[in-house]
Design a protein around this motif. Structure first.
Motif, short mmCIF file in Angstrom:
data_model
loop_
_atom_site.label_atom_id
_atom_site.label_comp_id
_atom_site.label_asym_id
_atom_site.label_seq_id
_atom_site.Cartn_x
_atom_site.Cartn_y
_atom_site.Cartn_z
N ALA A 155 0.83 -1.21 0.00
CA ALA A 155 0.00 0.00 0.00
C ALA A 155 0.86 1.27 0.00
N ALA A 156 2.08 1.18 0.53
CA ALA A 156 2.97 2.35 0.60
C ALA A 156 3.80 2.55 -0.67
N ARG A 157 3.75 1.61 -1.61
CA ARG A 157 4.58 1.68 -2.81
C ARG A 157 4.20 2.88 -3.67
N ILE A 158 5.22 3.58 -4.15
CA ILE A 158 5.02 4.68 -5.11
C ILE A 158 4.97 4.04 -6.49
N ARG A 159 3.88 4.25 -7.18
CA ARG A 159 3.71 3.68 -8.52
C ARG A 159 4.87 4.10 -9.43
N LEU A 160 5.22 3.22 -10.34
CA LEU A 160 6.36 3.45 -11.21
C LEU A 160 6.23 4.75 -12.01
N TRP A 161 5.09 5.01 -12.59
CA TRP A 161 4.94 6.22 -13.41
C TRP A 161 5.06 7.48 -12.56
N VAL A 162 4.59 7.44 -11.30
CA VAL A 162 4.72 8.59 -10.39
C VAL A 162 6.19 8.78 -10.03
N PHE A 163 6.86 7.69 -9.75
CA PHE A 163 8.29 7.73 -9.42
C PHE A 163 9.08 8.34 -10.59
N LEU A 164 8.83 7.86 -11.80
CA LEU A 164 9.55 8.35 -12.96
C LEU A 164 9.24 9.82 -13.23
N ARG A 165 7.99 10.22 -13.03
CA ARG A 165 7.60 11.62 -13.25
C ARG A 165 8.31 12.55 -12.26
N ARG A 166 8.56 12.08 -11.06
CA ARG A 166 9.22 12.89 -10.02
C ARG A 166 10.74 12.94 -10.17
N THR A 167 11.29 12.06 -10.99
CA THR A 167 12.74 11.97 -11.14
C THR A 167 13.24 13.09 -12.05
N ARG A 168 14.22 13.85 -11.58
CA ARG A 168 14.82 14.90 -12.39
C ARG A 168 15.51 14.29 -13.61
N ILE A 169 15.43 14.96 -14.73
CA ILE A 169 16.00 14.45 -15.98
C ILE A 169 17.51 14.22 -15.86
N LEU A 170 18.23 15.11 -15.18
CA LEU A 170 19.68 14.93 -15.03
C LEU A 170 20.00 13.69 -14.20
N VAL A 171 19.16 13.39 -13.23
CA VAL A 171 19.35 12.17 -12.43
C VAL A 171 19.16 10.95 -13.33
N ALA A 172 18.12 10.96 -14.14
CA ALA A 172 17.87 9.84 -15.05
C ALA A 172 19.01 9.66 -16.05
N LEU A 173 19.59 10.77 -16.50
CA LEU A 173 20.68 10.69 -17.48
C LEU A 173 21.97 10.11 -16.89
N THR A 174 22.09 10.07 -15.57
CA THR A 174 23.29 9.46 -14.96
C THR A 174 23.18 7.94 -14.89
N ALA A 175 22.00 7.39 -15.11
CA ALA A 175 21.80 5.94 -14.98
C ALA A 175 22.76 5.13 -15.84
N PRO A 176 22.98 5.48 -17.12
CA PRO A 176 23.94 4.68 -17.91
C PRO A 176 25.36 4.71 -17.33
N VAL A 177 25.74 5.83 -16.73
CA VAL A 177 27.07 5.91 -16.13
C VAL A 177 27.17 4.96 -14.94
N ILE A 178 26.15 5.02 -14.09
CA ILE A 178 26.14 4.14 -12.90
C ILE A 178 26.14 2.68 -13.33
N TYR A 179 25.24 2.32 -14.22
CA TYR A 179 25.09 0.91 -14.59
C TYR A 179 26.23 0.40 -15.46
N SER A 180 27.01 1.29 -16.07
CA SER A 180 28.15 0.83 -16.86
C SER A 180 29.22 0.18 -15.99
N LEU A 181 29.18 0.47 -14.70
CA LEU A 181 30.16 -0.14 -13.78
C LEU A 181 29.93 -1.63 -13.59
N ILE A 182 28.80 -2.15 -14.07
CA ILE A 182 28.55 -3.59 -13.93
C ILE A 182 29.66 -4.40 -14.59
#
Length: 199
Positions: free
Chosen positions: A51-78
């Motif tokens: 019941a406390a979960r933030i729906r995915l679309w709400v979460f994505l809408r609240r995410t700043r675009i610059l934060v989202a753009l760092t995802a490939p950098v973070i995940y490239s460390l895999i």
């Protein structure tokens, strides 16, 4: 080591035990327990989490675009993470038996369990899996390196080191040639003793 350092280390271990007891109390307050590596929530807790979960679309809408753009950098460390992981497994398999150093158990360091939490959406669960793997892997690597250091070069540094591993306080003091010569074999023997009792 000096009696004062021994006493301080004993106090530090006691405080770590107290901290673990406090974590156990907090787990009970949050109404879950861990049995054989499995998390068990009391009745009704998982429903409250969902019941406390933030729906995915709400979460994505609240995410700043610059934060989202760092995802490939973070995940490239895999890629280097997986290469490090494989390298540590091979390194331990080849070297540790020769030195009679007990192998570090990966599962003690790499814990991936947060994705089971019902209050996390899919992206948050993926992030938690990644962070659990990355941080666990680095802790695992640190312990492998610490045991290697204890075997080959158990000497403290001249300068203060932030965040030393748990083996470090037992190392010979910097500049203490006699202490190094007498302690090196004792520290190797301590690793062997751990290996012998683990088998």
């Amino acid at each position: 080591m000096t009696p004062r350092i021994d006493a301080l280390l004993a106090r530090l271990h006691d405080m770590q035990d107290e901290l673990e007891a406090a974590f156990d109390e907090r787990r009970a307050a949050l109404r879950y327990r861990v049995e054989k590596g499995r998390v068990i929530f009391e009745e009704g807790v998982q429903e409250a989490h969902r019941a406390a979960r933030i729906r995915l679309w709400v979460f994505l809408r609240r995410t700043r675009i610059l934060v989202a753009l760092t995802a490939p950098v973070i995940y490239s460390l895999i890629i280097p993470f997986v290469l490090l992981d494989i390298s540590l497994i091979v390194y331990q398999a080849i070297c540790f038996p020769v030195y009679r150093i007990p192998k570090v158990r990966r599962r003690d360091y790499i814990v991936i369990d947060r994705q089971q939490l019902g209050y996390l959406n899919g992206v948050q669960k993926l992030n938690c899996v990644y962070c659990g793997y990355g941080n666990g892997l680095l802790a695992y690597a640190r312990e492998v390196a610490a045991r290697t250091e204890q075997y080959w070069c158990p000497i403290k540094h001249a300068a203060r080191v932030t965040g030393v591993h748990e083996h470090y306080p037992n190392f010979a003091d910097y500049g203490d040639a006699e202490g190094y010569l007498t302690r090196q074999e004792a520290l190797r023997a301590a690793l062997r003793k751990t290996a012998d009792t683990a088998n």
